[in-house]
Design an enzyme around this catalytic site. Structure first.
Site, PDB file in Angstrom:
ATOM      1  N   LYS A  14      36.134  41.117  40.603  1.00 15.20           N
ATOM      2  CA  LYS A  14      35.351  39.921  40.970  1.00 15.20           C
ATOM      3  C   LYS A  14      33.969  40.005  40.297  1.00 15.20           C
ATOM      4  O   LYS A  14      33.871  40.496  39.188  1.00 15.20           O
ATOM      5  CB  LYS A  14      35.269  39.769  42.488  1.00 15.20           C
ATOM      6  CG  LYS A  14      36.644  39.881  43.145  1.00 15.20           C
ATOM      7  CD  LYS A  14      36.648  39.430  44.568  1.00 15.20           C
ATOM      8  CE  LYS A  14      38.014  39.711  45.183  1.00 15.20           C
ATOM      9  NZ  LYS A  14      38.212  39.053  46.448  1.00 15.20           N
ATOM     10  N   HIS A 104      43.308  32.307  41.156  1.00 15.31           N
ATOM     11  CA  HIS A 104      42.876  33.112  42.311  1.00 15.31           C
ATOM     12  C   HIS A 104      42.343  32.158  43.387  1.00 15.31           C
ATOM     13  O   HIS A 104      41.719  31.143  43.064  1.00 15.31           O
ATOM     14  CB  HIS A 104      41.797  34.116  41.882  1.00 15.31           C
ATOM     15  CG  HIS A 104      41.489  35.107  42.951  1.00 15.31           C
ATOM     16  ND1 HIS A 104      40.683  34.810  44.025  1.00 15.31           N
ATOM     17  CD2 HIS A 104      41.907  36.387  43.128  1.00 15.31           C
ATOM     18  CE1 HIS A 104      40.618  35.871  44.823  1.00 15.31           C
ATOM     19  NE2 HIS A 104      41.352  36.838  44.301  1.00 15.31           N
ATOM     20  N   GLU A 106      39.854  32.240  45.193  1.00 16.37           N
ATOM     21  CA  GLU A 106      38.409  31.968  45.118  1.00 16.37           C
ATOM     22  C   GLU A 106      38.121  30.907  44.058  1.00 16.37           C
ATOM     23  O   GLU A 106      37.165  30.131  44.178  1.00 16.37           O
ATOM     24  CB  GLU A 106      37.646  33.276  44.845  1.00 16.37           C
ATOM     25  CG  GLU A 106      37.628  34.132  46.103  1.00 16.37           C
ATOM     26  CD  GLU A 106      37.505  35.620  45.873  1.00 16.37           C
ATOM     27  OE1 GLU A 106      37.133  36.049  44.766  1.00 16.37           O
ATOM     28  OE2 GLU A 106      37.793  36.369  46.826  1.00 16.37           O
ATOM     29  N   SER A 220      43.665  42.858  51.121  1.00 13.11           N
ATOM     30  CA  SER A 220      43.295  44.044  51.916  1.00 13.11           C
ATOM     31  C   SER A 220      44.226  45.230  51.690  1.00 13.11           C
ATOM     32  O   SER A 220      44.555  45.965  52.631  1.00 13.11           O
ATOM     33  CB  SER A 220      43.213  43.675  53.408  1.00 13.11           C
ATOM     34  OG  SER A 220      42.198  42.709  53.606  1.00 13.11           O
TER      35      SER A 220
HETATM   36  C1  PEP Z   1      41.676  39.726  45.787  1.00 17.95           C
HETATM   37  O1  PEP Z   1      40.635  39.095  45.851  1.00 17.95           O
HETATM   38  O2  PEP Z   1      42.473  39.519  44.848  1.00 17.95           O
HETATM   39  C2  PEP Z   1      41.961  40.695  46.835  1.00 17.95           C
HETATM   40  C3  PEP Z   1      43.198  41.040  47.034  1.00 17.95           C
HETATM   41  O3  PEP Z   1      40.898  41.167  47.546  1.00 17.95           O
HETATM   42  P1  PEP Z   1      40.914  42.329  48.678  1.00 17.95           P
HETATM   43  O4  PEP Z   1      41.797  43.435  48.178  1.00 17.95           O
HETATM   44  O5  PEP Z   1      39.501  42.741  48.817  1.00 17.95           O
HETATM   45  O6  PEP Z   1      41.482  41.715  49.914  1.00 17.95           O
END
Ligand code: PEP
Length: 262
Positions: A14, A104, A106, A220
Site C-alpha cells: 500500500k 483492490h 481501496e 488479515s
Molecule cells: C490487502 O489490503 O490486500 C490486505 C489483505 O490487507 P490486510 O492483510 O492488512 O488485511
C-alpha cells in the site's frame, strides 16, 4: 486431485516504505528467505511497492539475481496521454513488472473504480503481457444482503469479460470486512468463495485456465492463520497487506509449509 498450481504469497505494501526503505526491506527479505533455504519454485513470492519504489526494487532484484517477483499496485486503463497521475501498463512492463494488482477494494472504494474500469485495466495489463491480480470481495453489507459469493462472483465475471480463453490471470478474494480488521474469514468461508470464483474462471477463460489459475485469499492473513487457508483445495496463496510490512512475519507466512507442516 492434487493441485499443480504453485502457491503465490504476495505482499501489498500500500502507501508504505519509500524507495530507500524498499531497498532495505527487499534485501532483508532475500537474506531471511535465503538463510531459510526457501525454494521459490515451491512457493512464489511477490512484492507490490508504491510506484516510486519500483525502479529501485527492479534494480536490486536484477543486480542480485533475486527470485522475488514484483509488480504495481494499480495501472491505468489508458496507454498514454493526458491522464495526470496515472501509470501505464507499458511503463510497468519497461520495469519488468510481472504482475499488477487491479481492483483492490481501496481503489474501488476511494477512487470509485467501477467494474468497467477494472475490466479495462485488466485488458491493458494483459495486452502488455503483465499478469493481473484481479481483486474482488464483498463488503459486510453485501455479505448480509447477498451472502459471501454473489458480489465477488459478479465482480470477477465483469473483470474477465471479453478476455481470450486461456488468459493468464491471478484472482484475489478479499472480503472487504476482513481487510486490515484483524478479523480474517475462516478457511471454510474462503474456500467456498474461491471455489465459486474458480467456476467463473472456467466459464470465462476455459477449463485449462481454471485448473491453472491461482486464487488467493486476502484479509488479515498472518503467520498464525495462513496454514488453514493453504489447506483448502481452491486457495492457492495469499495477498497480504499489514503483515507484509514486517520482514520476519512476511517470511514466516511465505514459509507456512515449514512452520506448520501443511
Ligand atoms: C490487502 O489490503 O490486500 C490486505 C489483505 O490487507 P490486510 O492483510 O492488512 O488485511
Amino acid at each position: 486431485m492434487v493441485s499443480t498450481r504453485t502457491p503465490l504469497i504476495a505482499g501489498n505494501w500500500k502507501m508504505n516504505l519509500d524507495h530507500l526503505q524498499a531497498i532495505a526491506f527487499v534485501q532483508k527479505l532475500a537474506w531471511t528467505l535465503g538463510d531459510a533455504k526457501h525454494d521459490f519454485g515451491d512457493v512464489e513470492v511477490a512484492v507490490f511497492p508504491p510506484f516510486t519504489d519500483l525502479r529501485s526494487v527492479q534494480t536490486l532484484i536484477a543486480a542480485d539475481k533475486l527470485e522475488l517477483a514484483y509488480g504495481g499496485q494499480d495501472v491505468s486503463a489508458h496507454e498514454s496521454g493526458a491522464y495526470t497521475g496515472e501509470i501505464s501498463a507499458s511503463f510497468l512492463k519497461a520495469l519488468d513488472a510481472g504482475y499488477v494488482l487491479i481492483g483492490h477494494s481501496e481503489r474501488r472504494q476511494y477512487h470509485a473504480e467501477s467494474d468497467e474500469i477494472v475490466a479495462a485495466k485488466v485488458k491493458a495489463a494483459v495486452g502488455k503481457g503483465i499478469v493481473p491480480i484481479v481483486c474482488v470481495g464483498e463488503t459486510s453489507d453485501d455479505l448480509e444482503k447477498h451472502g459471501a459469493s454473489a458480489v465477488p462472483v459478479s465482480q470477477l465475471r465483469a473483470a474477465l469479460d471479453g478476455l481470450p480463453k486461456g488468459t493468464d490471470v491471478v484472482v484475489a478474494y478479499e472480503p472487504v470486512w476482513a481487510i486490515g480488521s484483524g478479523q480474517a474469514a475462516t478457511a471454510e468461508q474462503a474456500e467456498q468463495v474461491c471455489a465459486a470464483l474458480r467456476e467463473v474462471v472456467k466459464e470465462s477463460l476455459g477449463d485449462d485456465a481454471a485448473a491453472a489459475t491461482r486464487i488467493l485469499y486476502g484479509g488479515s492473513v498472518k503467520s498464525g492463520n495462513i496454514a488453514g487457508f493453504m489447506r483448502e483445495p481452491n486457495v492457492d496463496g495469499a495477498l497480504v497487506g499489514g503483515a507484509s510490512l514486517d520482514v520476519d512475519e512476511f517470511a514466516a507466512i511465505v514459509r507456512y509449509k515449514k512452520h506448520v507442516g501443511v
